[in-house]
Design a protein around this motif. Structure first.
Motif, PDB file in Angstrom:
ATOM      1  N   CYS A 129      48.914 -20.693 -32.554  1.00 50.21           N
ATOM      2  CA  CYS A 129      50.207 -20.012 -32.657  1.00 50.21           C
ATOM      3  C   CYS A 129      50.665 -19.875 -34.104  1.00 50.21           C
ATOM      4  O   CYS A 129      51.515 -19.057 -34.414  1.00 50.21           O
ATOM      5  N   CYS A 189      52.598 -24.113 -37.378  1.00 52.96           N
ATOM      6  CA  CYS A 189      52.380 -25.124 -38.425  1.00 52.96           C
ATOM      7  C   CYS A 189      52.325 -24.450 -39.794  1.00 52.96           C
ATOM      8  O   CYS A 189      53.048 -24.798 -40.717  1.00 52.96           O
ATOM      9  N   CYS A 218      54.596 -28.241 -34.409  1.00 57.39           N
ATOM     10  CA  CYS A 218      53.549 -27.910 -33.438  1.00 57.39           C
ATOM     11  C   CYS A 218      54.007 -28.191 -32.003  1.00 57.39           C
ATOM     12  O   CYS A 218      54.384 -29.299 -31.670  1.00 57.39           O
ATOM     13  N   CYS A 255      44.607 -26.774 -30.019  1.00 59.27           N
ATOM     14  CA  CYS A 255      45.368 -25.833 -30.844  1.00 59.27           C
ATOM     15  C   CYS A 255      45.462 -24.463 -30.179  1.00 59.27           C
ATOM     16  O   CYS A 255      44.469 -23.877 -29.774  1.00 59.27           O
TER      17      CYS A 255
HETATM   18  S1  SF4 Z   1      51.404 -25.219 -34.498  1.00 57.09           S
HETATM   19 FE1  SF4 Z   1      49.466 -25.025 -35.538  1.00 57.09          FE
HETATM   20  S2  SF4 Z   1      48.258 -26.730 -34.795  1.00 57.09           S
HETATM   21 FE2  SF4 Z   1      49.954 -26.498 -33.381  1.00 57.09          FE
HETATM   22  S3  SF4 Z   1      49.125 -25.185 -31.812  1.00 57.09           S
HETATM   23 FE3  SF4 Z   1      50.145 -23.849 -33.265  1.00 57.09          FE
HETATM   24  S4  SF4 Z   1      48.495 -23.236 -34.665  1.00 57.09           S
HETATM   25 FE4  SF4 Z   1      47.745 -24.992 -33.524  1.00 57.09          FE
END
Ligand code: SF4
Ligand code: SF4
Lengths: 259, 658
Positions: B282, B285, B352, B279
């Motif tokens: 970012c 999600c 993601c 993870c």
């Molecule tokens: S979208 Fe969510 S699960 Fe995927 S890398 Fe970004 S923070 Fe992590």
């Protein structure tokens, strides 16, 4: 504390249009689903939670056929230590005979407390508990909705007519019949029941109890089952919910139920 | 290269120590993966390599967030290009020449140019990223390790600067003139004395190497582990969306397990742990998670971060403690509020950039809670009803086809074992018993009838598809339903299954393993419209329409086009897209947990959705799922918008035009 809990499997009749068989003595059961009697489910949860609190044991018993073992497996999955089925061997048993059979088995067990449901969903007779206490010569209380542990006694609560609550103490060993709502029965997953299918389940025959099948003829005998003839007086309200609600309000006012 | 002041024997021990520490961390991380559960991920290799190329290397998902996506692409490609340079510098410091065969000719000249370009680009991008975080920190970073983000951006900038200085001083010292960019970079140092240049040359080299090794060691300890794990994580991604993982892979009889689902860290599969390592924090999600958006307790990113913290605490890379803590995941590490908040809508997984999975992880936690009797007590009766009567309402199976009485003169054939039919209409529980959903069922039946389709239903013999109970964590019950339905289906001859509810469609298609074509009605009717079997008699001219993508039709099964095409076939009125549509569609509230369990939230998902429809001036929301219809219609009523907005089912609309 060692607890014995008596269970019964009953038909699941919610919204089912019950059919009476040709002989007019029974309800047709072929298409019915069966479940653990609701009151017994509360009794079972109470037994298990007493076991957990006092580090005792739970023995679950039922009288019935192989199919009725389902309720015992549920009990085992929930945490009962032993399960016993008294084979009903095709007999139609009335409450007194059920109580006699149960008493024979329970006499040979180590126990401090017996729990049963206050009544069963299907026949609503509510007498096996009391009769079993009588057979075993035990003190008993019915429709209990709270149990507190004491020194050689239990403090129990019962709701009386008109919302009066009564708290009593009862000497151990004793028998209590349990009211719904006394606890919140935990869910037993299908996987839990499948796992419990591998645990041992004892089956006892009537012969092993040195009882004579002939002696188990019921004292009470159903003569006829029937739907009451349809009478007038029912009014079916139709239309969209707003209109129906208004009509109901009007009727309630007219009859003086509300002002 | 010029001779360095620093002796070679100085770099060797430094490198060895750094590599040793790095490998130790990596091995400790691998140890946890090896302890975890099996999870076979080597099927469909062609598709995996394709995804590795497109999603891993080309990073197709990055520009879904255009600004940060492009910044990331630049840095990523910078890393790819500059890795060769790092190798070169390292070998230079060590006095070995592994790269010397390549260090000549046109390729190397070109590489030198590319390297210079990327060093400047990466430096600029890092500075921009820091400025962006400082000035307009997007809310999706809330809860991420922000200091670490600055540290790493700073470190990368530092690496770029030291190499630029190194290269510039080298150009002047060696009087090399062929590289225009390096030359340009050297301009500020033209007046420097040779000694100063030598100081710059040596110092920048040593600092660069030290920073590089420090960065390397930081990776497995931070969110930047993804620099190493992201590509494998994409390669081993879940390919089949919509399905739910089995309780345990490679375990024949799950009854033999002590418990089902996830209780401890090592109950997770290795891939799920790799997810947690990967993870990037970012927050994309959570930015798309409907549960998070309506103020439920769940934020998928935080779920991963909590799991990560717990894993890193339990299995630290430093000295191993004798008494290892063994935290229980559901209820301790992850709160029950979080576990029951998820609608399994799949928005997080779709967004993601490194394909982290959530639904399987959450369902596995639910499985544990349900088997321990720790689920919401309101589920108990629902499960018992489903087990005993085959539907969540506890209605008698004999009444399962009662809706068909409303079909008027249309004959609805109730199939028996041994029967034969062209199309089997799998109705499922809600469309059989819920009055609102019944309307959809009836319109589907009318549509099939008008097409002249030979179809039949399973009636009292049909059981709930089990979509809901599986996602609620009652796996045993799901298996029971699936077995009964599969046995029943095997005794009837038919060419295809058509479903009313996208959830039944999804489960039959992805969880049942049937070898027969399965269609949602929107797909099947679209085909009929195409080949002229379905002929609308009129078109609708009034109103402004918008289409709400049901999660289990769109995101989980990729059906976006067919419903829209059907709509275009009957509409001569504007059809607009909401701000979130297609694979970014906002879940209406879901078809499982939320129906029987009151989750704490600030706003209903459906009312958020209704507002989005109002924003674009729509007065009709069309959907193709009975649950979406029920939730959205409810929201319209509670918001008092009945006059302004109508919720209609796609089939109902088509039906009105036939
Ligand atoms: S979208 Fe969510 S699960 Fe995927 S890398 Fe970004 S923070 Fe992590
Ligand atoms: S599946 Fe949907 S509700 Fe569940 S965590 Fe992902 S985005 Fe949130």
């Amino acid at each position: 504390m060692d607890v014995v809990v008596c269970l019964r499997r009953v038909p699941f009749t919610q919204e089912v249009d019950l059919e009476i068989d040709k002989g007019q003595r029974q309800i047709l059961a072929e298409n019915l689903a069966f479940v653990l009697n609701d009151w017994d489910n509360y009794a079972l949860e109470e037994a298990i939670s007493l076991k957990e609190r006092t580090k005792g044991t739970v023995t679950a018993i039922t009288v019935g056929t192989e199919e009725d073992e389902e309720v015992l497996r549920r009990a085992l999955a929930m945490g009962a230590d032993t399960a016993i089925r008294i084979d009903s061997e095709g007999l139609t048993l009335d409450p007194r005979n059920i109580a006699r059979l149960l008493a024979r088995v329970i006499r040979g067990l180590r126990f401090h407390l017996i729990l049963t449901g206050a009544q069963s969903d299907d026949l609503n007779e509510g007498c096996v508990g009391a009769m079993l206490a009588e057979e075993l010569g035990l003190p008993h209380a019915s429709v209990v909705n709270k149990i507190e542990l004491g020194e050689d006694v239990l403090e129990i609560k019962v709701e009386l007519e008109g919302g009066i609550e009564e708290i009593s103490t009862i000497k151990l060993p004793c028998l209590l019949t349990i009211q719904t709502g006394i606890n919140e029965p935990r869910y037993v997953s299908v996987m839990g029941i499948r796992k419990a299918a591998k645990k041992e389940l004892k089956v006892v025959t009537i012969e092993e109890l040195s009882l004579d099948k002939e002696a188990l003829v019921p004292d009470v005998y159903v003569e006829r089952l029937f739907y009451p003839p349809e009478t007038g007086g029912a009014e079916i309200l139709e239309g969209d919910p707003h209109i129906v609600a208004e009509k109901i309000l009007r009727i309630l006012r007219e009859r003086g139920v509300i002002s | 290269m010029l001779e360095l002041w620093t002796p070679k024997y100085l770099f060797w021990p430094i490198l060895l120590i750094a590599l040793f520490a790095f490998l130790r961390s990596i091995l400790s991380r691998i140890q946890v993966l090896r302890m975890a559960q099996k999870d076979p991920r080597l099927d469909h290799l062609k598709e995996r390599f394709r995804s590795l190329l497109l999603d891993g290397i080309m990073q197709w998902r990055q520009p879904r967030y255009p600004f940060s996506g492009i910044l990331h692409l630049v840095i990523f490609w910078g890393f790819v290009v500059l890795s060769l340079r790092s190798l070169q510098l390292l070998s230079y410091g060590l006095g070995i020449s592994i790269l010397s065969p390549f260090e000549t000719g046109a390729f190397w000249d070109l590489y030198g140019l590319l390297k210079d370009v990327f060093e400047i680009l990466v430096l600029f991008t890092c500075l921009l990223s820091m400025a962006r975080r400082l000035l307009f920190n997007p809310p999706r970073y809330k809860g991420s390790h922000e200091a670490e983000a600055y540290l790493v951006l700073g470190l990368i900038s530092f690496l770029m600067i030291t190499d630029i200085l190194f290269e510039a001083s080298y150009c002047l010292l060696a009087e090399k003139n062929e590289l225009s960019i390096s030359q340009a970079m050297a301009i500020p140092f033209l007046k420097f004395s040779r000694t100063s240049l030598e100081v710059i040359y040596n110092l920048s080299f040593v600092l660069h190497i030290l920073a590089f090794l420090f960065f390397l060691n930081l990776l497995p300890l931070s969110k930047h582990f993804h620099i190493i794990t992201a590509l494998p994580n994409v390669f081993f991604r879940k390919l089949k969306t919509g399905s739910i993982k089995p309780v345990r892979y490679n375990v024949q009889d799950i009854e033999d397990l002590e418990y089902s689902g996830t209780k401890y860290i090592y109950d997770l599969t290795w891939k799920h742990i790799l997810d947690i390592y990967t993870c990037t924090e970012c927050g994309r999600c959570s930015d798309n998670c409907p549960a998070n958006l309506v103020g439920r307790e769940l934020s998928p990113k935080m779920l991963t971060l909590k799991l990560r913290e717990s894993i890193y605490k339990t299995y630290p890379v430093t000295v191993q403690k004798k008494e290892r803590p063994n935290p229980i995941i559901p209820g301790e590490v992850i709160g029950e509020g979080e576990i029951w908040s998820c609608t399994t809508c799949g928005a997080c997984e779709r967004e993601c950039p490194v394909f982290i999975e959530y639904i399987d992880k959450i369902v596995d936690m639910r499985r544990y809670l349900i088997e321990q009797g720790q689920g919401p007590s309101s589920f108990n009766q629902v499960f018992i009803n489903v087990e005993k009567t085959g539907n969540p309402f506890g209605k008698p199976p004999a009444k399962r086809a009662d809706w068909a009485k409303e079909a008027g003169e249309i004959p609805v054939r109730i199939l028996k074992k041994g029967d034969q039919v062209e199309t089997l209409l799998f109705v499922d529980s809600y469309p059989s018993f819920d009055p609102k959903a019944n309307e959809v069922t009836l319109s589907v039946v009318r549509g099939l009838h008008k097409m002249g389709e030979d179809f039949g239903i399973l009636g009292p013999l049909e059981r709930d598809s089990g979509h809901q109970v599986r996602r609620m964590g009652e796996e045993g019950l799901f298996e029971l339903l699936r077995e009964k339905n599969r046995n029943l289906l095997s005794e009837i001859r038919f060419k295809r299954i058509v479903t009313i509810d996208p959830h039944s469609f999804n489960t039959l298609k992805n969880d049942y393993g049937l070898q027969i074509p399965i269609y949602h009605y929107s797909q099947y009717l679209y085909l009929a419209l195409e080949n002229g079997r379905l002929k609308p008699k009129r078109v609708i001219r009034e109103g402004t329409y918008t289409y709400h993508d049901p999660c289990y039709l769109g995101r989980h099964n990729g059906i976006y086009g067919e419903p829209r095409e059907l709509l275009k076939g009957i509409l001569d009125a504007p059809l607009r897209e909401m701000s979130k549509s297609r694979d970014r569609s906002l879940c209406c509230g879901g078809a499982d947990v939320g129906l029987w369990y009151e989750v704490r939230e600030e706003e209903r998902m459906a009312s958020k959705r209704v507002k989005m429809a109002l924003e674009i001036g729509a007065d009709h929301i069309v959907t193709a799922c009975p649950f979406c219809m029920i939730h959205l219609e409810d929201a319209v009523k509670t918001m008092g918008l009945e006059e302004r907005l109508m919720v209609v089912d796609l089939m109902g609309l088509i039906d009105s035009c036939l």
